[in-house]
Design a protein around this motif. Structure first.
Motif, short mmCIF file in Angstrom:
data_model
loop_
_atom_site.label_atom_id
_atom_site.label_comp_id
_atom_site.label_asym_id
_atom_site.label_seq_id
_atom_site.Cartn_x
_atom_site.Cartn_y
_atom_site.Cartn_z
N ALA A 66 -6.62 68.00 14.28
CA ALA A 66 -5.87 68.12 15.54
C ALA A 66 -4.67 67.18 15.54
O ALA A 66 -3.57 67.56 15.95
N LYS A 67 -4.88 65.95 15.07
CA LYS A 67 -3.77 64.98 15.06
C LYS A 67 -2.66 65.42 14.11
O LYS A 67 -1.47 65.37 14.46
N LEU A 68 -3.02 65.89 12.93
CA LEU A 68 -2.01 66.32 11.97
C LEU A 68 -1.24 67.54 12.48
O LEU A 68 -0.06 67.73 12.15
N PRO A 114 2.91 72.31 12.66
CA PRO A 114 2.32 73.15 13.70
C PRO A 114 1.03 73.85 13.32
O PRO A 114 0.24 74.22 14.18
N LEU A 115 0.79 74.06 12.03
CA LEU A 115 -0.45 74.69 11.57
C LEU A 115 -1.05 73.81 10.49
O LEU A 115 -0.40 73.54 9.47
N VAL A 116 -2.28 73.36 10.72
CA VAL A 116 -2.99 72.52 9.75
C VAL A 116 -4.32 73.18 9.43
O VAL A 116 -5.07 73.56 10.34
N GLY A 133 -1.81 70.60 17.90
CA GLY A 133 -2.56 69.59 18.61
C GLY A 133 -3.81 70.06 19.29
O GLY A 133 -4.53 69.26 19.89
N GLY A 134 -4.10 71.35 19.25
CA GLY A 134 -5.28 71.89 19.92
C GLY A 134 -6.56 71.64 19.13
O GLY A 134 -6.54 71.23 17.97
#
Length: 311
Positions: free
Chosen positions: A221-223, A228-230, A245-246
């Motif tokens: 979430a932090k990354l 925008p997409l991790v 961030g979700g």
């Protein structure tokens, strides 16, 4: 930028990264210091960037391209292997450095865990002069191997490629590649580069290292406030997909009996990117990545079966 949609014309995947020769030694139990340890040893084509490209082609991406640097010693062999895997290679032959070599020590116990001894050779000697903006013609996605960031010439090439892709609106992804190398590079330096990415694909250990957070879901979430997409690759625990961030979605692993975990993360990345190019949403693409990772660990070596082979 939309992480899941490309035009009909721009369906190619361009990978910029490394090609190396893997020497895989599969042994059982601890190495016997100062004497012999019995092992089954094979020499196979590898390299994180090349592996991603091969798995993307295997997963159905019809146009996969690879920019990499090799030595004269093995350039013809590596080119043949890439073409046979369905990849269109652009291999820069280094006149002075040999092809990179990685010795993969694989414990054949239940986890099939591996330890790498790495001689990067020519693989990290890519430089801006090796780049042409024409490489992006028809490309829907650019993927960078994180190993590019660990020497100044290849880091400058990565910056050049990233800027060219962003100017054309081509989404860019990156796999951090190695927790050990990240520490040597410096976390702040890596995170500064990552601010320009659309997709970040760390392993669980890399995600926790980059954020200082012990929980992979919190790290994802932090990354995703940076890129925008991790997508955090978590091996037998599947994957985590986080957006802007979700709270991350959890993608279950595909069951597998591991023989060799070399290249499993590359298999995930290649199938994931092929899925995005085919129009899948990130969660479905990650599920495809998990299936490819499971297939990879049940094989010896980092590459997929040849098209039309028995595996």
């Amino acid at each position: 930028m939309d992480q899941g949609v490309t035009t009909d014309r721009d369906r190619a995947l361009l990978v910029v990264g490394d090609v190396v020769t893997d020497v895989i030694a599969r042994h059982r139990g601890p190495l016997a210091a100062g004497t012999d340890t019995a092992a089954a040893i094979r020499t196979l084509p590898g390299g994180a960037g090349a592996n991603v490209a091969c798995w993307a082609a295997y997963a159905g991406c019809a146009d996969v391209r690879l920019l990499a640097r090799v030595g004269e010693d093995a350039s013809a062999w590596h080119e043949r292997e890439l073409v046979a895997a369905g990849v269109r290679p652009r291999l820069v032959v280094d006149p002075t450095a040999a092809t990179g070599t990685v010795i993969c020590l694989v414990d054949t116990g239940a986890a099939a865990e591996r330890t790498f001894l790495t001689d990067s050779g020519s693989s990290l000697r890519l430089e801006p002069a090796d780049w042409s903006d024409a490489l992006l013609d028809g490309v829907g996605r650019l993927h960078l191997s994180g190993y590019l960031l660990f020497t100044e010439p290849s880091r400058e090439l990565a910056r050049t490629a990233l800027a060219a892709a962003r100017a054309r609106g081509v989404p860019v992804s990156l796999d951090p590649a190695s927790a050990g190398f990240l520490v040597r590079l410096g976390l702040d330096r890596f995170l500064a580069f990552a601010e320009g990415l659309d997709v970040l694909l760390p392993s669980r250990d890399e995600a926790c290292l980059l954020t200082g957070l012990p929980d992979p879901a919190d790290a994802a979430a932090k990354l995703s406030r940076l890129a925008p997409l991790v997508v955090v690759k978590a091996g037998a625990d599947g994957a985590l997909v986080a957006r802007s961030g979700g709270a991350p979605a959890r993608i279950p692993a595909t069951p597998a009996v591991p023989r060799d975990t070399t290249g499993a993360g590359d298999a995930f990345t290649g199938a994931f990117l092929a899925g995005l190019l085919a129009g899948a949403d990130p969660e479905e693409a990650a599920a495809r990545g998990c299936r490819a990772g499971a297939e990879a660990v049940e094989r010896v070596g980092a590459r997929p079966p040849r098209p039309g082979s028995d595996g």
